[in-house]
Write a protein that holds these residues in place. Sequence first.
Motif, PDB file in Angstrom:
ATOM      1  N   ASP A  13     -23.312 -20.174  58.330  1.00  0.00           N
ATOM      2  CA  ASP A  13     -22.926 -21.183  57.880  1.00  0.00           C
ATOM      3  C   ASP A  13     -21.964 -21.559  56.695  1.00  0.00           C
ATOM      4  OD1 ASP A  13     -24.323 -22.803  59.694  1.00  0.00           O
ATOM      5  OD2 ASP A  13     -26.238 -22.676  58.753  1.00  0.00           O
ATOM      6  N   VAL A  14     -21.848 -20.352  55.953  1.00  0.00           N
ATOM      7  CA  VAL A  14     -20.773 -19.943  54.990  1.00  0.00           C
ATOM      8  C   VAL A  14     -19.433 -19.905  55.809  1.00  0.00           C
ATOM      9  CG1 VAL A  14     -19.914 -18.881  53.109  1.00  0.00           C
ATOM     10  CG2 VAL A  14     -22.435 -19.267  53.338  1.00  0.00           C
ATOM     11  N   ALA A  15     -18.498 -20.795  55.695  1.00  0.00           N
ATOM     12  CA  ALA A  15     -17.345 -20.655  56.632  1.00  0.00           C
ATOM     13  C   ALA A  15     -16.565 -19.605  56.202  1.00  0.00           C
ATOM     14  CB  ALA A  15     -16.515 -22.050  56.380  1.00  0.00           C
ATOM     15  N   GLY A  16     -16.222 -18.500  57.384  1.00  0.00           N
ATOM     16  CA  GLY A  16     -15.402 -17.281  57.369  1.00  0.00           C
ATOM     17  C   GLY A  16     -16.344 -16.120  57.346  1.00  0.00           C
ATOM     18  N   ILE A  17     -17.764 -16.373  57.289  1.00  0.00           N
ATOM     19  CA  ILE A  17     -18.594 -15.150  57.288  1.00  0.00           C
ATOM     20  C   ILE A  17     -19.120 -14.872  58.894  1.00  0.00           C
ATOM     21  CG2 ILE A  17     -20.719 -14.062  56.560  1.00  0.00           C
ATOM     22  CD1 ILE A  17     -18.582 -14.171  54.538  1.00  0.00           C
ATOM     23  N   TYR A  35     -19.177  -9.643  58.141  1.00  0.00           N
ATOM     24  CA  TYR A  35     -17.647  -9.375  58.354  1.00  0.00           C
ATOM     25  C   TYR A  35     -17.197 -10.503  57.830  1.00  0.00           C
ATOM     26  CZ  TYR A  35     -13.078  -8.673  60.623  1.00  0.00           C
ATOM     27  OH  TYR A  35     -11.852  -8.523  60.834  1.00  0.00           O
ATOM     28  N   PRO A  36     -16.469 -10.573  56.843  1.00  0.00           N
ATOM     29  CA  PRO A  36     -15.658 -11.798  56.467  1.00  0.00           C
ATOM     30  C   PRO A  36     -14.426 -12.034  57.208  1.00  0.00           C
ATOM     31  CG  PRO A  36     -15.389 -10.119  54.793  1.00  0.00           C
ATOM     32  CD  PRO A  36     -16.376  -9.514  56.011  1.00  0.00           C
ATOM     33  N   ALA A  37     -13.895 -13.147  57.553  1.00  0.00           N
ATOM     34  CA  ALA A  37     -12.868 -13.360  58.472  1.00  0.00           C
ATOM     35  C   ALA A  37     -11.404 -12.739  57.498  1.00  0.00           C
ATOM     36  CB  ALA A  37     -12.621 -14.521  58.958  1.00  0.00           C
ATOM     37  N   GLU A  38     -11.567 -13.066  56.090  1.00  0.00           N
ATOM     38  CA  GLU A  38     -10.778 -12.499  55.211  1.00  0.00           C
ATOM     39  C   GLU A  38     -11.367 -11.925  54.157  1.00  0.00           C
ATOM     40  OE1 GLU A  38      -7.268 -13.512  55.708  1.00  0.00           O
ATOM     41  OE2 GLU A  38      -7.547 -14.753  57.313  1.00  0.00           O
ATOM     42  N   ARG A  39     -10.595 -10.788  53.821  1.00  0.00           N
ATOM     43  CA  ARG A  39     -11.048  -9.760  53.017  1.00  0.00           C
ATOM     44  C   ARG A  39     -11.572 -10.816  51.691  1.00  0.00           C
ATOM     45  NH1 ARG A  39      -8.762  -6.104  50.173  1.00  0.00           N
ATOM     46  NH2 ARG A  39     -10.179  -4.445  50.776  1.00  0.00           N
ATOM     47  N   CYS A  40     -12.857 -10.170  51.142  1.00  0.00           N
ATOM     48  CA  CYS A  40     -13.288 -11.083  49.911  1.00  0.00           C
ATOM     49  C   CYS A  40     -13.797 -10.202  49.171  1.00  0.00           C
ATOM     50  CB  CYS A  40     -14.166 -12.350  50.386  1.00  0.00           C
ATOM     51  SG  CYS A  40     -15.972 -11.965  51.053  1.00  0.00           S
ATOM     52  N   ALA A 137     -22.015  -3.100  66.534  1.00  0.00           N
ATOM     53  CA  ALA A 137     -22.255  -4.330  65.612  1.00  0.00           C
ATOM     54  C   ALA A 137     -20.907  -4.977  65.150  1.00  0.00           C
ATOM     55  CB  ALA A 137     -23.068  -3.856  64.429  1.00  0.00           C
ATOM     56  N   LEU A 138     -20.033  -4.252  64.842  1.00  0.00           N
ATOM     57  CA  LEU A 138     -18.609  -4.625  64.568  1.00  0.00           C
ATOM     58  C   LEU A 138     -17.993  -5.297  65.790  1.00  0.00           C
ATOM     59  CD1 LEU A 138     -16.492  -5.057  62.619  1.00  0.00           C
ATOM     60  CD2 LEU A 138     -15.526  -2.845  63.204  1.00  0.00           C
ATOM     61  N   ASP A 139     -18.022  -4.979  66.914  1.00  0.00           N
ATOM     62  CA  ASP A 139     -17.796  -5.510  68.171  1.00  0.00           C
ATOM     63  C   ASP A 139     -18.470  -6.932  68.382  1.00  0.00           C
ATOM     64  OD1 ASP A 139     -15.771  -3.737  68.527  1.00  0.00           O
ATOM     65  OD2 ASP A 139     -16.961  -2.621  69.803  1.00  0.00           O
ATOM     66  N   ALA A 140     -19.746  -6.844  67.927  1.00  0.00           N
ATOM     67  CA  ALA A 140     -20.493  -8.225  68.213  1.00  0.00           C
ATOM     68  C   ALA A 140     -20.299  -9.226  67.280  1.00  0.00           C
ATOM     69  CB  ALA A 140     -21.877  -7.772  68.459  1.00  0.00           C
ATOM     70  N   VAL A 141     -19.669  -9.044  66.308  1.00  0.00           N
ATOM     71  CA  VAL A 141     -19.506 -10.274  65.303  1.00  0.00           C
ATOM     72  C   VAL A 141     -19.304 -11.498  65.652  1.00  0.00           C
ATOM     73  CG1 VAL A 141     -19.001  -8.573  63.361  1.00  0.00           C
ATOM     74  CG2 VAL A 141     -17.292  -9.876  64.367  1.00  0.00           C
ATOM     75  N   GLY A 142     -19.936 -12.535  65.184  1.00  0.00           N
ATOM     76  CA  GLY A 142     -19.744 -13.987  65.535  1.00  0.00           C
ATOM     77  C   GLY A 142     -20.591 -14.907  64.637  1.00  0.00           C
ATOM     78  N   THR A 143     -20.589 -16.024  65.073  1.00  0.00           N
ATOM     79  CA  THR A 143     -21.425 -17.190  64.280  1.00  0.00           C
ATOM     80  C   THR A 143     -22.688 -17.263  64.718  1.00  0.00           C
ATOM     81  OG1 THR A 143     -20.804 -18.754  65.636  1.00  0.00           O
ATOM     82  CG2 THR A 143     -19.090 -18.578  63.602  1.00  0.00           C
ATOM     83  N   ASP A 144     -23.305 -16.740  65.659  1.00  0.00           N
ATOM     84  CA  ASP A 144     -24.746 -16.739  66.078  1.00  0.00           C
ATOM     85  C   ASP A 144     -25.164 -15.279  66.427  1.00  0.00           C
ATOM     86  OD1 ASP A 144     -25.059 -19.671  66.254  1.00  0.00           O
ATOM     87  OD2 ASP A 144     -23.532 -19.573  68.009  1.00  0.00           O
TER      88      ASP A 144
END
Length: 335
Positions: A13-17, A35-40, A137-144
Amino acid sequence: MSIRPGPRNLITDVAGILVGNAGDHRVRTGVTVVYPAERCPAAADVRGGAPGTWNIQALDATSLRNEVDAIVLSGGSMYGLDAGGGVVAALGARGRGIGFGGAVIPVVPGAILFDLANGGDKAWGEAPPYAALGRAALDAVGTDFALGNAGAGLGARSGALRGGLGSASTVTADGLQLGALVAVNSFGSAVMPGTDRFWAWPYEMGDEFGGLGPPPADWQGEREMPLPPGFAVNPLANTTIAVVACNVVLSKGELQRLAMMAQDGLARAIRPIHTPFDGDTVFAMATGAVPLTNPAMLARLGHLAADTLARAVARGVYHAESLGDRPGWRARFGH
């Protein structure tokens, strides 16, 4: 000011995570990638007496930079360190990381927990599964993503019960987004002795972990510290590892303070915590969408992060199913 869970009640729910899980039920272990959509930027705080981490020195406030490409939580104890290497290799192949001298170098810190004595098949010889699990796990990243018997929490234990992967979020009316993710593998218990109630009950929102409320009126309080099954044989088989994230602009020092304050969420949800047998580690990430206006705002963020992490711990145990010699919370208490 009103607060509530985000729409998923997950760290995403934190946008970009984004979050991905991978697990091997035969081995009874798994890996979770944040995984952050942008490096943070990120920071880490270690409180347990038996930690297992990698690359967290790069997050120190005295280091040159502290932006990350991913954070990895893994089972497997020292074998689980391979998960970070798998994620680094996959990200490098995608061109994600810091450009340096013509090379791309992903920055991927992480932490491990002990799940080697949970009855799974650990006879992997010279080929532990963790690098492959990290890539999956990296291949599976998403919001749910799943909670309980999933990712780094697949083979976890919590006191006399099953541990698991938990997550929760908090959003505020003025636009703050906080999220927590935790693999609960604690020596201590998330449940009040002699009851079915969670230590984190005061922080529950709605019925996210059963809605049972406080302990019964006749509860006599915590007595002597209970010892989980098998403790005398294997006293070092624990560690709770977590990530908190927010959508605020934070400096390296401010992120470190957020990670430190978030650790109190573990103390609110697990007793005892930070023991000599645990390696409790909390990472903090900031996506930088909202400016930090004053120091009081940082104090507010830390307070919300601790409460959110406490809720995530209870949700991880609440959603875990029985496995091996540890019953799940719902199986144990008939809920």
